[in-house]
Design a protein around this motif. Structure first.
Motif, PDB file in Angstrom:
ATOM      1  N   MET A 255       6.714  -7.834   3.306  1.00 36.14           N
ATOM      2  CA  MET A 255       7.836  -7.422   2.464  1.00 36.14           C
ATOM      3  C   MET A 255       7.372  -6.390   1.422  1.00 36.14           C
ATOM      4  N   ARG A 256       6.208  -6.628   0.851  1.00 36.87           N
ATOM      5  CA  ARG A 256       5.699  -5.696  -0.167  1.00 36.87           C
ATOM      6  C   ARG A 256       5.371  -4.330   0.448  1.00 36.87           C
ATOM      7  N   HIS A 257       4.845  -4.348   1.683  1.00 36.32           N
ATOM      8  CA  HIS A 257       4.565  -3.084   2.360  1.00 36.32           C
ATOM      9  C   HIS A 257       5.859  -2.310   2.601  1.00 36.32           C
ATOM     10  N   ALA A 258       6.883  -3.011   3.076  1.00 39.59           N
ATOM     11  CA  ALA A 258       8.172  -2.360   3.321  1.00 39.59           C
ATOM     12  C   ALA A 258       8.736  -1.773   2.032  1.00 39.59           C
ATOM     13  N   GLN A 259       8.579  -2.499   0.950  1.00 39.05           N
ATOM     14  CA  GLN A 259       9.090  -2.022  -0.331  1.00 39.05           C
ATOM     15  C   GLN A 259       8.308  -0.801  -0.811  1.00 39.05           C
ATOM     16  N   ALA A 260       6.998  -0.852  -0.660  1.00 46.27           N
ATOM     17  CA  ALA A 260       6.155   0.286  -1.081  1.00 46.27           C
ATOM     18  C   ALA A 260       6.494   1.540  -0.284  1.00 46.27           C
ATOM     19  N   MET A 261       6.731   1.384   1.010  1.00 47.35           N
ATOM     20  CA  MET A 261       7.084   2.534   1.837  1.00 47.35           C
ATOM     21  C   MET A 261       8.451   3.088   1.468  1.00 47.35           C
ATOM     22  N   THR A 262       9.375   2.207   1.111  1.00 48.54           N
ATOM     23  CA  THR A 262      10.703   2.665   0.696  1.00 48.54           C
ATOM     24  C   THR A 262      10.597   3.492  -0.577  1.00 48.54           C
ATOM     25  N   TRP A 263       9.800   3.027  -1.536  1.00 47.78           N
ATOM     26  CA  TRP A 263       9.603   3.804  -2.765  1.00 47.78           C
ATOM     27  C   TRP A 263       8.936   5.150  -2.478  1.00 47.78           C
ATOM     28  N   ARG A 264       8.008   5.160  -1.555  1.00 48.24           N
ATOM     29  CA  ARG A 264       7.360   6.426  -1.190  1.00 48.24           C
ATOM     30  C   ARG A 264       8.387   7.411  -0.639  1.00 48.24           C
ATOM     31  N   ALA A 265       9.289   6.924   0.205  1.00 47.45           N
ATOM     32  CA  ALA A 265      10.337   7.776   0.776  1.00 47.45           C
ATOM     33  C   ALA A 265      11.284   8.287  -0.311  1.00 47.45           C
TER      34      ALA A 265
ATOM     35  N   GLN B 264       7.517  -2.515   9.867  1.00 52.62           N
ATOM     36  CA  GLN B 264       6.785  -3.689  10.379  1.00 52.62           C
ATOM     37  C   GLN B 264       7.680  -4.934  10.418  1.00 52.62           C
ATOM     38  N   GLY B 265       8.941  -4.720  10.784  1.00 49.53           N
ATOM     39  CA  GLY B 265       9.855  -5.833  10.960  1.00 49.53           C
ATOM     40  C   GLY B 265      10.430  -6.418   9.692  1.00 49.53           C
ATOM     41  N   HIS B 266      10.176  -5.773   8.552  1.00 50.71           N
ATOM     42  CA  HIS B 266      10.677  -6.281   7.278  1.00 50.71           C
ATOM     43  C   HIS B 266      11.530  -5.227   6.575  1.00 50.71           C
ATOM     44  N   GLU B 267      12.479  -5.721   5.785  1.00 49.14           N
ATOM     45  CA  GLU B 267      13.435  -4.842   5.118  1.00 49.14           C
ATOM     46  C   GLU B 267      12.906  -4.369   3.762  1.00 49.14           C
ATOM     47  N   GLY B 268      12.885  -3.077   3.596  1.00 49.87           N
ATOM     48  CA  GLY B 268      12.662  -2.494   2.278  1.00 49.87           C
ATOM     49  C   GLY B 268      13.995  -2.064   1.710  1.00 49.87           C
ATOM     50  N   ASP B 269      14.162  -2.184   0.414  1.00 48.04           N
ATOM     51  CA  ASP B 269      15.417  -1.765  -0.224  1.00 48.04           C
ATOM     52  C   ASP B 269      15.107  -1.376  -1.659  1.00 48.04           C
ATOM     53  N   ALA B 270      15.357  -0.131  -1.998  1.00 47.49           N
ATOM     54  CA  ALA B 270      15.058   0.341  -3.349  1.00 47.49           C
ATOM     55  C   ALA B 270      16.005   1.476  -3.701  1.00 47.49           C
ATOM     56  N   GLY B 271      16.162   1.707  -4.999  1.00 48.82           N
ATOM     57  CA  GLY B 271      17.025   2.786  -5.450  1.00 48.82           C
ATOM     58  C   GLY B 271      16.672   3.208  -6.862  1.00 48.82           C
ATOM     59  N   ALA B 272      16.895   4.471  -7.158  1.00 47.06           N
ATOM     60  CA  ALA B 272      16.592   4.998  -8.491  1.00 47.06           C
ATOM     61  C   ALA B 272      17.454   6.216  -8.763  1.00 47.06           C
TER      62      ALA B 272
ATOM     63  N   SER C 227      30.225  -5.871  -9.970  1.00 49.79           N
ATOM     64  CA  SER C 227      30.498  -6.064  -8.545  1.00 49.79           C
ATOM     65  C   SER C 227      29.235  -5.820  -7.714  1.00 49.79           C
ATOM     66  N   ILE C 228      28.175  -5.323  -8.372  1.00 56.65           N
ATOM     67  CA  ILE C 228      26.873  -5.135  -7.733  1.00 56.65           C
ATOM     68  C   ILE C 228      25.976  -6.260  -8.224  1.00 56.65           C
ATOM     69  N   LYS C 229      25.629  -7.192  -7.339  1.00 54.53           N
ATOM     70  CA  LYS C 229      24.959  -8.414  -7.802  1.00 54.53           C
ATOM     71  C   LYS C 229      23.626  -8.699  -7.114  1.00 54.53           C
ATOM     72  N   GLY C 230      23.031  -7.727  -6.472  1.00 53.87           N
ATOM     73  CA  GLY C 230      21.759  -7.988  -5.818  1.00 53.87           C
ATOM     74  C   GLY C 230      21.926  -8.821  -4.555  1.00 53.87           C
ATOM     75  N   HIS C 231      20.832  -9.004  -3.809  1.00 57.35           N
ATOM     76  CA  HIS C 231      20.913  -9.720  -2.537  1.00 57.35           C
ATOM     77  C   HIS C 231      19.519 -10.100  -2.057  1.00 57.35           C
ATOM     78  N   ARG C 232      19.507 -10.894  -1.027  1.00 58.54           N
ATOM     79  CA  ARG C 232      18.268 -11.350  -0.394  1.00 58.54           C
ATOM     80  C   ARG C 232      17.817 -10.298   0.612  1.00 58.54           C
ATOM     81  N   VAL C 233      16.520 -10.117   0.737  1.00 57.30           N
ATOM     82  CA  VAL C 233      15.968  -9.334   1.847  1.00 57.30           C
ATOM     83  C   VAL C 233      15.049 -10.256   2.642  1.00 57.30           C
ATOM     84  N   SER C 234      14.727  -9.818   3.861  1.00 56.62           N
ATOM     85  CA  SER C 234      14.010 -10.736   4.736  1.00 56.62           C
ATOM     86  C   SER C 234      13.452  -9.984   5.929  1.00 56.62           C
ATOM     87  N   ASP C 235      13.047 -10.769   6.932  1.00 50.23           N
ATOM     88  CA  ASP C 235      12.758 -10.170   8.222  1.00 50.23           C
ATOM     89  C   ASP C 235      14.056  -9.538   8.730  1.00 50.23           C
TER      90      ASP C 235
END
Length: 202
Positions: free
Chosen positions: A1-11, A85-93, A149-157
């Motif tokens: 999960m951390r790898h997916a998140q790091a790659m999303t931030w890189r993008a 790698q089969g895991h969800e990344g999700d980030a925004g700025a 109305s924006i309340k966050g969510h779960r990420v996973s495989d």
């Protein structure tokens, strides 16, 4: 999960560096797809969002108004959800062009509010419901309007739809580390723009 998140931030960082005044919102979105492909993401799990100007007030499910051009003094945000790698990344700025101090303050405030709420999660061990109550209070104290109305969510495989755990802001338990996305979207109290920031609670 951390790898997916790091790659999303890189993008996100790579795309933000390539977005320029004069570009259409649709052009920035297409550019984002190329950035993700170049970084070898497996697939997109939620549509790539790039919002310019007044469209920064739109929620994820709302369509942009038209196809605005980014101006010399403007604000925009990027919201990416991709699978590595089969895991969800999700980030925004949120980012700004030019030197409008109020827009810059808005972009900074979204990140600051995220940091305040994340710190409360870490130190007070509060449930998701309380996190967004606190976020609303802090946003008001900072002079901004929180979009509840924006309340966050779960990420996973992947796929998200099967493993979906509901919205963080409705979660009546303490959210575990590395599994929940905290989303913050604020609006200027009187001007037609806002800012967005999201990241993994970690």
């Amino acid at each position: 999960m951390r790898h997916a998140q790091a790659m999303t931030w890189r993008a996100i960082e790579q795309l933000a560096q390539q977005i320029r005044p004069g570009m259409l919102e649709s052009e920035a979105r297409e550019l984002g797809k190329h950035v993700l492909a170049e970084l070898d993401m497996q697939r997109i799990w939620h549509p790539l969002l790039v919002r310019f100007g007044a469209n920064t007030l739109k929620t994820f499910k709302q369509r942009s108004d038209g196809d605005p051009v980014l101006t010399e003094d403007d604000i925009f945000f990027i919201d990416m959800g991709a699978v590595w790698q089969g895991h969800e990344g999700d980030a925004g700025a949120t980012f700004t062009t030019g030197s409008d101090p109020k827009m810059a303050a808005c972009a900074s405030a979204a990140k600051e509010l995220f940091d305040r709420v994340q710190l409360r999660w870490k130190t007070e061990k509060v449930m998701g419901l309380e996190l967004y109550r606190y976020a609303e209070e802090q946003a008001r104290d900072m002079g901004w309007v929180l979009n509840l109305s924006i309340k966050g969510h779960r990420v996973s495989d992947y796929p998200h739809a099967i493993h979906r755990g509901g919205d963080l802001g409705d979660f009546a338990h303490y959210p575990n580390e590395g599994l929940w996305i905290l989303e913050i979207q604020i609006a200027h109290p009187s001007k037609p723009y806002g800012a967005f920031y999201e990241d993994l609670l970690a």
